[in-house]
Design a protein around this motif. Structure first.
Motif, PDB file in Angstrom:
ATOM      1  N   ALA A   1       0.816  -1.220   0.000  1.00 50.80           N
ATOM      2  CA  ALA A   1       0.000   0.000   0.000  1.00 50.80           C
ATOM      3  C   ALA A   1       0.849   1.271   0.000  1.00 50.80           C
ATOM      4  O   ALA A   1       0.300   2.369   0.112  1.00 50.80           O
ATOM      5  N   LEU A   2       2.180   1.121  -0.113  1.00 51.83           N
ATOM      6  CA  LEU A   2       3.063   2.281   0.001  1.00 51.83           C
ATOM      7  C   LEU A   2       2.759   3.399  -0.993  1.00 51.83           C
ATOM      8  O   LEU A   2       2.821   4.571  -0.613  1.00 51.83           O
ATOM      9  N   PRO A   3       2.431   3.120  -2.268  1.00 49.14           N
ATOM     10  CA  PRO A   3       2.119   4.242  -3.174  1.00 49.14           C
ATOM     11  C   PRO A   3       0.994   5.128  -2.658  1.00 49.14           C
ATOM     12  O   PRO A   3       1.092   6.353  -2.708  1.00 49.14           O
ATOM     13  N   GLY A   4      -0.081   4.518  -2.171  1.00 48.36           N
ATOM     14  CA  GLY A   4      -1.176   5.315  -1.641  1.00 48.36           C
ATOM     15  C   GLY A   4      -0.798   6.067  -0.380  1.00 48.36           C
ATOM     16  O   GLY A   4      -1.232   7.206  -0.159  1.00 48.36           O
ATOM     17  N   VAL A   5       0.014   5.442   0.463  1.00 48.90           N
ATOM     18  CA  VAL A   5       0.462   6.107   1.684  1.00 48.90           C
ATOM     19  C   VAL A   5       1.329   7.312   1.334  1.00 48.90           C
ATOM     20  O   VAL A   5       1.184   8.393   1.924  1.00 48.90           O
ATOM     21  N   VAL A   6       2.226   7.135   0.363  1.00 50.80           N
ATOM     22  CA  VAL A   6       3.063   8.257  -0.065  1.00 50.80           C
ATOM     23  C   VAL A   6       2.205   9.386  -0.641  1.00 50.80           C
ATOM     24  O   VAL A   6       2.451  10.572  -0.379  1.00 50.80           O
ATOM     25  N   GLY A   7       1.186   9.017  -1.407  1.00 52.20           N
ATOM     26  CA  GLY A   7       0.282  10.039  -1.928  1.00 52.20           C
ATOM     27  C   GLY A   7      -0.431  10.791  -0.822  1.00 52.20           C
ATOM     28  O   GLY A   7      -0.593  12.011  -0.894  1.00 52.20           O
ATOM     29  N   GLY A   8      -0.871  10.082   0.218  1.00 48.56           N
ATOM     30  CA  GLY A   8      -1.516  10.745   1.344  1.00 48.56           C
ATOM     31  C   GLY A   8      -0.581  11.673   2.086  1.00 48.56           C
ATOM     32  O   GLY A   8      -0.959  12.787   2.488  1.00 48.56           O
ATOM     33  N   VAL A   9       0.656  11.231   2.269  1.00 52.95           N
ATOM     34  CA  VAL A   9       1.639  12.072   2.952  1.00 52.95           C
ATOM     35  C   VAL A   9       1.934  13.318   2.123  1.00 52.95           C
ATOM     36  O   VAL A   9       2.047  14.428   2.655  1.00 52.95           O
ATOM     37  N   LEU A  10       2.059  13.133   0.802  1.00 48.99           N
ATOM     38  CA  LEU A  10       2.299  14.284  -0.075  1.00 48.99           C
ATOM     39  C   LEU A  10       1.145  15.270  -0.003  1.00 48.99           C
ATOM     40  O   LEU A  10       1.354  16.486   0.073  1.00 48.99           O
ATOM     41  N   LEU A  11      -0.077  14.777  -0.043  1.00 49.86           N
ATOM     42  CA  LEU A  11      -1.243  15.647   0.068  1.00 49.86           C
ATOM     43  C   LEU A  11      -1.233  16.391   1.398  1.00 49.86           C
ATOM     44  O   LEU A  11      -1.540  17.584   1.470  1.00 49.86           O
ATOM     45  N   ALA A  12      -0.856  15.684   2.456  1.00 41.90           N
ATOM     46  CA  ALA A  12      -0.799  16.313   3.775  1.00 41.90           C
ATOM     47  C   ALA A  12       0.279  17.388   3.831  1.00 41.90           C
ATOM     48  O   ALA A  12       0.061  18.471   4.387  1.00 41.90           O
ATOM     49  N   VAL A  13       1.450  17.098   3.241  1.00 38.40           N
ATOM     50  CA  VAL A  13       2.526  18.095   3.240  1.00 38.40           C
ATOM     51  C   VAL A  13       2.106  19.326   2.442  1.00 38.40           C
ATOM     52  O   VAL A  13       2.332  20.470   2.873  1.00 38.40           O
ATOM     53  N   SER A  14       1.481  19.119   1.284  1.00 37.31           N
ATOM     54  CA  SER A  14       1.020  20.252   0.476  1.00 37.31           C
ATOM     55  C   SER A  14      -0.017  21.071   1.231  1.00 37.31           C
ATOM     56  O   SER A  14      -0.016  22.306   1.169  1.00 37.31           O
TER      57      SER A  14
END
Length: 463
Positions: A368-381
């Protein structure tokens, strides 16, 4: 005739054309001359007529609206009363604006007598040119509808025509989005170039002092301003990318793991909506919470552990509340990604003797790492772009301190400060906001590219 009435007329023509096309297609479908079969269903012929009757007419109305405004103004200015207006652009525009407001019924009378005199002329000219535009739009609608109705035949592929229109609409929508992004980038770039002509780019990128105010006298300190952006980007990273992420990533990820792997369906049905409510709370409410509740607690905690310089406005207070605010972004993306991992992968791990926690750690999370990375990126933005919490809880001081109990500021807060009120867009102080916006845009773009690289790499490993 107003443009609103013209729009209603276009819709009425489209409805009539659709009904005629539908009935003709239905009649052909029933008749079936010599075994011929209707290529498309009657409903597609009706949609085809609607599209041909509305879209050209609507495009004409959209193009006519600014032209009408210009023609009305020229008509009024060419009249004797319009030629008697003051030569000053400011006064003339003020009188014309009042006259337009009176003509449209927004106000009853203006401060200048000339606006009352010009109002009937504005009303008459607007009615005249609106009638012309409406007439052309109705003619376009009638012509388009008649063309579509005339094409109702056995062999006509109405479905393909409708799909072509839809494809053109989708292309237009995507083009608007692309052009909007391009316009934003170009507006930032051009204004930033003007700024860098006044301030060297090296001073902006590597300077450690931020003091954009311009003094009234040359002998005052900082009379030319100091535009070193490093303190601002450090504050942005310290609050949004460090403190907030320390709070949001563990809590959001563990919340997603619990809701997808351990919680009963009835518990999940209650907890997940409650958790996502945090995403809908206005940021100003988080700002009040940070300023009135969290900031005093952080200051008292700092004093209790011996930090005598602990401030009521601190990076820690803003970062904690910002981390709470973006928990749903991390949790929702991680939740969806974990739930999308094939059950066969979990079953295979459990069948080999792994415990549930080991399966989550060794199988589920890597998949599930791609989705987790996407969530973290959205959170950072989301954290990088936050303003209200920082204004209310972290202060406006641009400093390069690593002490979380001290006040710092961020890029977005300074952009707001620089563009608040009446500003002159030919000074370095105002143009600095565009340079900060461009730098923030580039940083966000780099984060996106890094995230896409990570997603692509791990997605290939698990597909």
């Amino acid at each position: 005739m107003t443009l609103g009435l013209a729009l209603l007329g276009v819709l009425l023509v489209a409805a009539i054309a659709a009904v005629i096309a539908f009935r003709r297609a239905s009649a052909l479908r029933v008749a079936r001359a010599k075994g011929a079969r209707l290529n498309s269903l009657p409903i597609y012929h009706a949609f085809y007529a609607i599209l041909w009757a509305t879209l050209p007419a609507l495009l004409l109305l959209a193009a006519w609206s600014p032209v009408q405004t210009r023609l009305v103004q020229q008509s009024v200015l060419s009249s004797p009363e319009g030629k008697a207006l003051p030569d000053s652009d400011i006064q003339r525009d003020s009188i014309l604006g009042e006259a337009q407001d009176i003509a449209s019924g927004k106000i009853e009378a203006g401060f200048n007598p000339q606006s009352t005199t010009l109002a009937p002329m504005f009303k008459a000219a607007s009615s005249k040119y609106a009638s012309i535009g409406g007439a052309f739009a109705l003619l376009a609608a009638i012509a388009g509808g008649a063309f579509a109705v005339s094409r109702v035949r056995f062999e006509f592929r109405a479905r393909s025509g409708v799909e072509r229109w839809v494809m053109l609409l989708l292309m237009a929508a995507s083009t608007v989005a692309i052009l909007t992004t391009l316009g934003i980038v170009l507006s930032l770039l051009f204004e930033s170039i003007r700024f860098f002509k006044m301030v060297p780019i090296t001073d902006f990128l590597f300077g450690t002092s931020w003091s954009p105010q311009m003094a009234l006298r040359a002998d005052q300190a900082g009379s030319s301003g100091e535009f070193g952006s490093i303190p601002l980007f450090w504050g942005t990273a310290f609050i949004g990318a460090i403190i907030a992420m320390i709070v949001a990533i563990p809590l959001g990820l563990m919340s997603a793991i619990f809701l997808t792997q351990y919680a009963a369906p009835s518990v999940r049905a209650w907890l997940k909506p409650i958790l996502e409510i945090l995403a809908g709370v206005p940021t100003v409410v988080y700002g009040y919470f940070a300023a009135l509740t969290v900031a005093p607690m952080v200051r008292d905690f700092g004093v209790s552990i011996g930090v005598t310089s602990a401030s009521s406005e601190s990076a820690l207070a803003a970062g904690l509340v910002m981390g709470i605010m973006i928990i749903p972004f991390v949790s929702s993306m991680a939740d969806d990604s974990i739930a999308a991992v094939p059950q066969a992968m979990r079953d295979g791990s459990l069948a080999l003797g792994a415990t549930k926690s080991e399966t989550i750690k060794k199988v589920v999370l890597p998949a599930a790492l791609p989705g987790v990375v996407g969530g973290v990126l959205l959170a950072v933005s989301r954290a990088i772009g936050e303003t209200m919490i920082v204004v209310m809880a972290a202060g406006l001081s641009a400093s390069m301190t690593a002490n979380p109990f001290h006040a710092v500021t961020t890029v977005t807060v300074q952009i707001v400060q620089l563009l608040t009120g009446d500003q002159e867009f030919d000074s370095a102080k105002t143009l600095a906001a565009f340079a900060l916006g461009l730098a923030l845009f580039i940083i966000t773009l780099i984060l996106n590219l890094i995230a896409l690289t990570v997603v692509r790499r791990y997605r290939e490993a698990y597909e």
